[in-house]
Design an enzyme around this catalytic site. Structure first.
Site, PDB file in Angstrom:
ATOM      1  CE  LYS A 189      -3.819   0.521  -1.534  1.00 46.87           C
ATOM      2  NZ  LYS A 189      -4.428   0.285  -0.191  1.00 46.87           N
TER       3      LYS A 189
ATOM      4  CE1 TYR B 108      -3.544  -1.170  -5.655  1.00 43.05           C
ATOM      5  CE2 TYR B 108      -3.984  -3.484  -5.494  1.00 43.05           C
ATOM      6  CZ  TYR B 108      -4.085  -2.374  -4.825  1.00 43.05           C
ATOM      7  OH  TYR B 108      -4.207  -2.174  -3.535  1.00 43.05           O
TER       8      TYR B 108
ATOM      9  CE1 TYR C 102      -3.312   0.001   4.702  1.00 42.27           C
ATOM     10  CE2 TYR C 102      -2.498  -1.001   6.717  1.00 42.27           C
ATOM     11  CZ  TYR C 102      -2.519  -0.759   5.186  1.00 42.27           C
ATOM     12  OH  TYR C 102      -1.573  -1.150   4.587  1.00 42.27           O
TER      13      TYR C 102
ATOM     14  CB  VAL D 280      -0.325  -5.909   3.948  1.00 41.39           C
ATOM     15  CG1 VAL D 280      -1.695  -5.238   4.582  1.00 41.39           C
ATOM     16  CG2 VAL D 280      -0.392  -5.999   2.519  1.00 41.39           C
TER      17      VAL D 280
ATOM     18  CB  SER E 167      -0.714   0.031   1.225  1.00 43.44           C
ATOM     19  OG  SER E 167      -1.854  -0.777   0.849  1.00 43.44           O
TER      20      SER E 167
END
Ligand code: GLN
Length: 315
Positions: free
Chosen positions: A74, A199, A251, A269, A71
């Site tokens: 991102k 992705y 998160y 993660v 992540s």
């Protein structure tokens, strides 16, 4: 001893102490296994690096260990999409609000009208952002993302881990569902399977904690190259990205993290966390033992200690 050398010794000593004080926490978490290849990580691994732009990147622990961005990517694709299209186009597809839900949740997509992902740090939002990256093919888009990450890290050898990308690709039913849902609602267009390929490869870009510290430094200093200090993005894009890191980067633990640590940060993660302390430091951490929200247990504690020790909170 010069002032810089003294600072280096101090970092060295502080980091060693902080790692030894926190590494026991790895016992209380778990390595992510919903992407099968991530389950192979050593739960006891801990690595941390800090970069202030003046000295060489300083690190402690297993700092040669490669891990995937997951992540954390991102944040970087958001910056690239903003460079490609500007704010108006990007935020027509993705919102600016934290969710309070897990990163892979689908629930708000159904209850929000229009069905636009709430922010670019949750999977639905990141998929919408990745769909915007310019390029004629998956390969071309991936090359653009890789080149961008190479610039931000000052490491021209960075690439992605095909095994991890494939492993996620084969087990990405939830992300597929999110993407098909988004296409049905007009947030994304085109081939969903190609989007998933891009992705999963973007998430599988491999770095060390030292690379992460340098990327963190770049963002901390408004998007400059960590070595040459040449600008890579507009200041406003770096500011925007850091703001998302504060509001959504950890998160659904972002609120407590802002209070306890107060550093713009983003976790993945794989156990990585990037920190960008405005006009001071970049921080890179790796420790794959995660809490139930998917954040590195040692990573969060290390950031809390670093924040207290060097007064890094932006608040
Ligand atoms: N590639 C991962 C996924 O989409 C990234 C999630 C994460 O790091 N939180 O599930």
């Amino acid at each position: 001893m010069s002032e810089d050398q003294q600072l280096l010794c101090k970092y060295e000593e502080d980091l060693r102490k902080m790692v030894s004080e926190t590494k026991e926490l790895t016992k209380f978490g778990q390595v992510a296994d919903y992407i099968p290849a991530l389950a192979e990580a050593d739960p006891d691994d801990v690595a941390v690096a800090i970069y202030d732009g003046r000295n060489t990147c300083f690190s402690e622990g297993n700092d040669e260990q490669l891990f995937t961005l997951q992540s954390i990517s991102k944040v970087l694709t958001l910056a690239l999409a903003l460079i490609d299209h500007g704010e108006e186009t990007v935020f027509a597809k993705v919102g600016m609000e934290p969710t309070g839900d897990p990163f892979n949740s689908i629930s708000k997509l159904e209850t929000q009208v229009p069905s636009k992902p709430l922010n670019p740090m949750i999977n639905a939002g990141a998929l919408a952002v990745t769909a915007l990256i310019k390029g004629g093919s998956v390969d071309e888009k991936l090359t653009r993302i890789l080149e961008f990450v190479r610039l931000l890290s000052g490491n021209s050898a960075l690439t992605y881990n095909d095994k991890v990308a494939r492993s996620e690709w084969e087990s990405a039913d939830l992300n597929r569902s999110l993407a098909y849902f988004l296409r049905q609602h007009g947030i994304i267009e085109g081939d969903v399977e190609k989007l998933l390929e891009l992705y999963t490869k973007q998430c599988a870009i491999e770095v060390t904690c030292r690379d992460l510290a340098k990327i963190g430094y770049s963002l901390a200093y408004d998007g400059i190259h960590p070595d040459t200090k040449e600008p890579i993005m507009e200041r406003d894009i770096a500011r925007l990205v850091k703001t998302f890191m504060v509001t959504c980067g950890m998160y659904n633990a972002s609120g407590e993290f802002a209070i306890r640590v107060g550093i713009p940060a983003k976790s993945g993660v794989s156990g990585g966390i990037i920190g960008a302390v405005p006009y001071r430091l970049g921080i890179g951490i790796y420790s794959p033992s995660l809490d139930d929200k998917g954040n590195s247990l040692v990573g969060m504690k290390l950031l809390e200690k670093l924040s207290k020790k060097y007064q890094l909170s932006i608040f």
